[in-house]
Design a protein around this motif. Structure first.
Motif, mmCIF file in Angstrom:
data_model
loop_
_atom_site.group_PDB
_atom_site.id
_atom_site.type_symbol
_atom_site.label_atom_id
_atom_site.label_comp_id
_atom_site.label_asym_id
_atom_site.label_seq_id
_atom_site.Cartn_x
_atom_site.Cartn_y
_atom_site.Cartn_z
ATOM 1 N N LEU A 134 -5.170 -4.154 -2.714
ATOM 2 C CA LEU A 134 -6.111 -4.219 -1.598
ATOM 3 C C LEU A 134 -6.846 -5.554 -1.587
ATOM 4 O O LEU A 134 -7.190 -6.079 -0.525
ATOM 5 C CB LEU A 134 -7.101 -3.053 -1.672
ATOM 6 N N GLY A 135 -7.067 -6.139 -2.778
ATOM 7 C CA GLY A 135 -7.669 -7.467 -2.840
ATOM 8 C C GLY A 135 -6.788 -8.527 -2.211
ATOM 9 O O GLY A 135 -7.277 -9.531 -1.685
ATOM 10 N N LEU A 136 -5.481 -8.296 -2.246
ATOM 11 C CA LEU A 136 -4.548 -9.209 -1.586
ATOM 12 C C LEU A 136 -4.809 -9.224 -0.072
ATOM 13 O O LEU A 136 -4.803 -10.288 0.564
ATOM 14 C CB LEU A 136 -3.125 -8.746 -1.878
ATOM 15 N N ALA A 137 -5.057 -8.054 0.495
ATOM 16 C CA ALA A 137 -5.396 -7.965 1.921
ATOM 17 C C ALA A 137 -6.726 -8.655 2.209
ATOM 18 O O ALA A 137 -6.872 -9.356 3.222
ATOM 19 C CB ALA A 137 -5.442 -6.510 2.363
ATOM 20 N N ASP A 138 -7.695 -8.478 1.317
ATOM 21 C CA ASP A 138 -9.005 -9.101 1.514
ATOM 22 C C ASP A 138 -8.899 -10.631 1.520
ATOM 23 O O ASP A 138 -9.536 -11.308 2.333
ATOM 24 C CB ASP A 138 -9.969 -8.668 0.408
ATOM 25 N N GLY A 241 2.527 -9.129 8.795
ATOM 26 C CA GLY A 241 3.845 -8.518 8.936
ATOM 27 C C GLY A 241 4.713 -8.773 7.715
ATOM 28 O O GLY A 241 5.437 -7.882 7.254
ATOM 29 N N LEU A 242 4.637 -9.989 7.179
ATOM 30 C CA LEU A 242 5.410 -10.312 5.983
ATOM 31 C C LEU A 242 4.909 -9.508 4.786
ATOM 32 O O LEU A 242 5.698 -8.990 3.994
ATOM 33 C CB LEU A 242 5.321 -11.809 5.689
ATOM 34 N N LEU A 243 3.585 -9.388 4.665
ATOM 35 C CA LEU A 243 3.021 -8.599 3.574
ATOM 36 C C LEU A 243 3.465 -7.144 3.692
ATOM 37 O O LEU A 243 3.777 -6.490 2.683
ATOM 38 C CB LEU A 243 1.500 -8.705 3.591
ATOM 39 N N MET A 244 3.533 -6.634 4.912
ATOM 40 C CA MET A 244 4.001 -5.265 5.117
ATOM 41 C C MET A 244 5.459 -5.116 4.708
ATOM 42 O O MET A 244 5.849 -4.130 4.069
ATOM 43 C CB MET A 244 3.842 -4.854 6.583
ATOM 44 N N MET A 245 6.274 -6.081 5.077
ATOM 45 C CA MET A 245 7.688 -6.023 4.726
ATOM 46 C C MET A 245 7.867 -5.959 3.212
ATOM 47 O O MET A 245 8.607 -5.127 2.683
ATOM 48 C CB MET A 245 8.417 -7.224 5.310
ATOM 49 N N TYR A 246 7.139 -6.817 2.488
ATOM 50 C CA TYR A 246 7.227 -6.786 1.030
ATOM 51 C C TYR A 246 6.652 -5.495 0.461
ATOM 52 O O TYR A 246 7.152 -4.962 -0.531
ATOM 53 C CB TYR A 246 6.509 -7.991 0.424
ATOM 54 N N SER A 247 5.591 -4.977 1.085
ATOM 55 C CA SER A 247 4.946 -3.765 0.577
ATOM 56 C C SER A 247 5.820 -2.534 0.760
ATOM 57 O O SER A 247 5.639 -1.524 0.070
ATOM 58 C CB SER A 247 3.602 -3.553 1.282
ATOM 59 N N PRO A 269 1.612 1.125 2.584
ATOM 60 C CA PRO A 269 1.522 -0.001 3.515
ATOM 61 C C PRO A 269 0.480 0.217 4.616
ATOM 62 O O PRO A 269 -0.246 -0.706 4.981
ATOM 63 C CB PRO A 269 2.943 -0.093 4.081
ATOM 64 N N ALA A 270 0.390 1.451 5.142
ATOM 65 C CA ALA A 270 -0.568 1.736 6.222
ATOM 66 C C ALA A 270 -2.000 1.503 5.767
ATOM 67 O O ALA A 270 -2.847 1.044 6.554
ATOM 68 C CB ALA A 270 -0.397 3.170 6.714
ATOM 69 N N GLU A 271 -2.297 1.779 4.495
ATOM 70 C CA GLU A 271 -3.658 1.571 3.997
ATOM 71 C C GLU A 271 -3.976 0.074 3.888
ATOM 72 O O GLU A 271 -5.109 -0.348 4.143
ATOM 73 C CB GLU A 271 -3.852 2.248 2.652
ATOM 74 N N ILE A 272 -2.983 -0.715 3.529
ATOM 75 C CA ILE A 272 -3.184 -2.167 3.462
ATOM 76 C C ILE A 272 -3.486 -2.709 4.849
ATOM 77 O O ILE A 272 -4.386 -3.538 5.040
ATOM 78 C CB ILE A 272 -1.940 -2.848 2.861
ATOM 79 N N VAL A 284 -3.986 -4.622 15.458
ATOM 80 C CA VAL A 284 -2.717 -4.691 14.720
ATOM 81 C C VAL A 284 -1.664 -3.758 15.327
ATOM 82 O O VAL A 284 -0.675 -3.425 14.670
ATOM 83 C CB VAL A 284 -2.935 -4.359 13.227
ATOM 84 N N SER A 285 -1.847 -3.370 16.579
ATOM 85 C CA SER A 285 -0.936 -2.392 17.192
ATOM 86 C C SER A 285 0.479 -2.929 17.354
ATOM 87 O O SER A 285 1.441 -2.151 17.426
ATOM 88 C CB SER A 285 -1.488 -1.944 18.555
ATOM 89 N N ALA A 286 0.639 -4.234 17.431
ATOM 90 C CA ALA A 286 1.974 -4.821 17.603
ATOM 91 C C ALA A 286 2.644 -5.157 16.274
ATOM 92 O O ALA A 286 3.663 -5.834 16.240
ATOM 93 C CB ALA A 286 1.884 -6.091 18.459
#
Length: 340
Positions: A134-138, A241-247, A269-272, A284-286
């Protein structure tokens, strides 16, 4: 630390350069090791027995157009040094190819861990694993909050038409490395082109933002964001999007591609995405489009690495299996678009 020259790094030439450019920095003979884990630019840990630094240079052999820009990496970490984004200190940029055979730059050595596998991350335990991810998202929110003009990066890219240009660029990169048939990759590229979303206000984007491109410190926070070779001004949701793909990635037996998804405590991934959206206030809908584009982009990158492998121009282990992974990322992109 090896005292011999690792591939692509002449230590005597490097020492002479640093003594000219940064007198007093180096106090003795240099030793260096090639840092494993990178699949693109070459990274070396260098020491004189007292101080430690990192040297980055392009890969040996085949280099895709516009990639591996040392000036770009050096410029962005210099600009971000006094922001909330943790980056190493930039020490020197050398564009004289007579020194090492290519441009390179030198930066501060930052102590920290790049978590590349679920086993490594899982050793922290579920609670710490959750906070690290989660810190990565922050930290990504902090990057996207930087005002490019205020840090001297107002001309760092051309955000107008960014997504269309990115798709075109990666299509050209694919053609530059295409030496075999890849089922579905042209279909994915065409589908992305037909569904381009409108971009939010531009920000500095990293271009390859993921857990093993940051160093995590002893307190489980991000000590440094690394590997800025694809950074520019553009659509911030490309980073997410890239972070989601890796996650989303699950381990593939025999794959050299790192994944931490199965570490106990790893957020869904949804929580990130929710964490990023809540802190940034962005729509982030798209995101499915951006995640599908990330699959396409990585498929192209892997195909480029596979191409260099077929020419005998890669260093390190695991490159013989890269080509087998490309169809998996093409399929992931198509599935994400269809389900989004």
């Amino acid at each position: 630390m090896s005292k011999g020259n690792p591939p692509g790094l002449d230590l005597e030439r490097l020492r002479a350069y640093l003594e000219r450019e940064r007198p007093g920095l180096v106090r003795g003979p240099l030793g260096a090791d090639l840092v494993e884990g990178g699949r693109s630019n070459l990274t070396y840990a260098v020491t004189d027995g007292t101080g430690r630094w990192v040297v980055r240079r392009p890969p040996l052999g085949h280099v895709l157009a516009t990639a591996h820009d040392m000036r770009r990496e050096h410029r962005v970490i210099s600009a971000l040094r006094d922001t909330a984004v943790p980056v190493p200190e930039a020490i020197a940029l050398c564009e004289d190819e007579d020194v090492l055979g290519s441009p390179f730059y030198v930066m501060e050595f930052v102590t920290g861990t790049p978590y590349r596998t679920a086993e490594q991350l899982g050793a922290l335990g579920p609670a710490r694993t959750r906070e690290v991810v989660l810190g990565l998202a922050d930290t990504l929110v902090d990057l996207h909050a930087v005002d490019p003009e205020e840090v001297g990066l107002g001309d760092f890219g051309r955000p107008e038409g960014f997504l269309e240009r990115q798709l075109r660029r990666w299509g050209k990169q694919l053609e530059a490395s295409r030496n075999r048939e890849l089922a579905g990759i042209d279909e994915l590229r065409e589908a992305l082109g037909k569904a381009l979303p409108p971009s939010p206000a531009p920000t500095v984007v990293h271009g390859d933002y993921r857990l093993d491109n940051v160093l995590i410190g002893a307190d489980d926070t991000v000590e440094a964001v690394l590997d800025w070779e694809m950074s520019t001004l553009g659509d911030p949701l490309t980073d997410l999007g890239l972070l989601m793909m890796y996650s989303e990635q699950r381990p593939v037996p025999g794959s050299p591609i790192s994944t931490t998804r199965d570490a106990p405590g790893h957020p869904e991934p949804a929580e990130i995405v929710e964490r990023y959206a809540a802190r940034s206030g962005r729509d982030v809908s798209a995101l499915p489009w951006y995640t599908a584009f990330a699959y396409f982009k990585l498929a192209v990158i892997l195909e480029g690495i596979h191409y260099r492998y077929t020419l005998g121009q890669t260093l390190g282990a695991g490159f013989d299996r890269i080509g087998q992974l490309v169809p998996l990322f093409v399929e992931g992109g198509l599935t994400t678009l269809q389900e989004g």
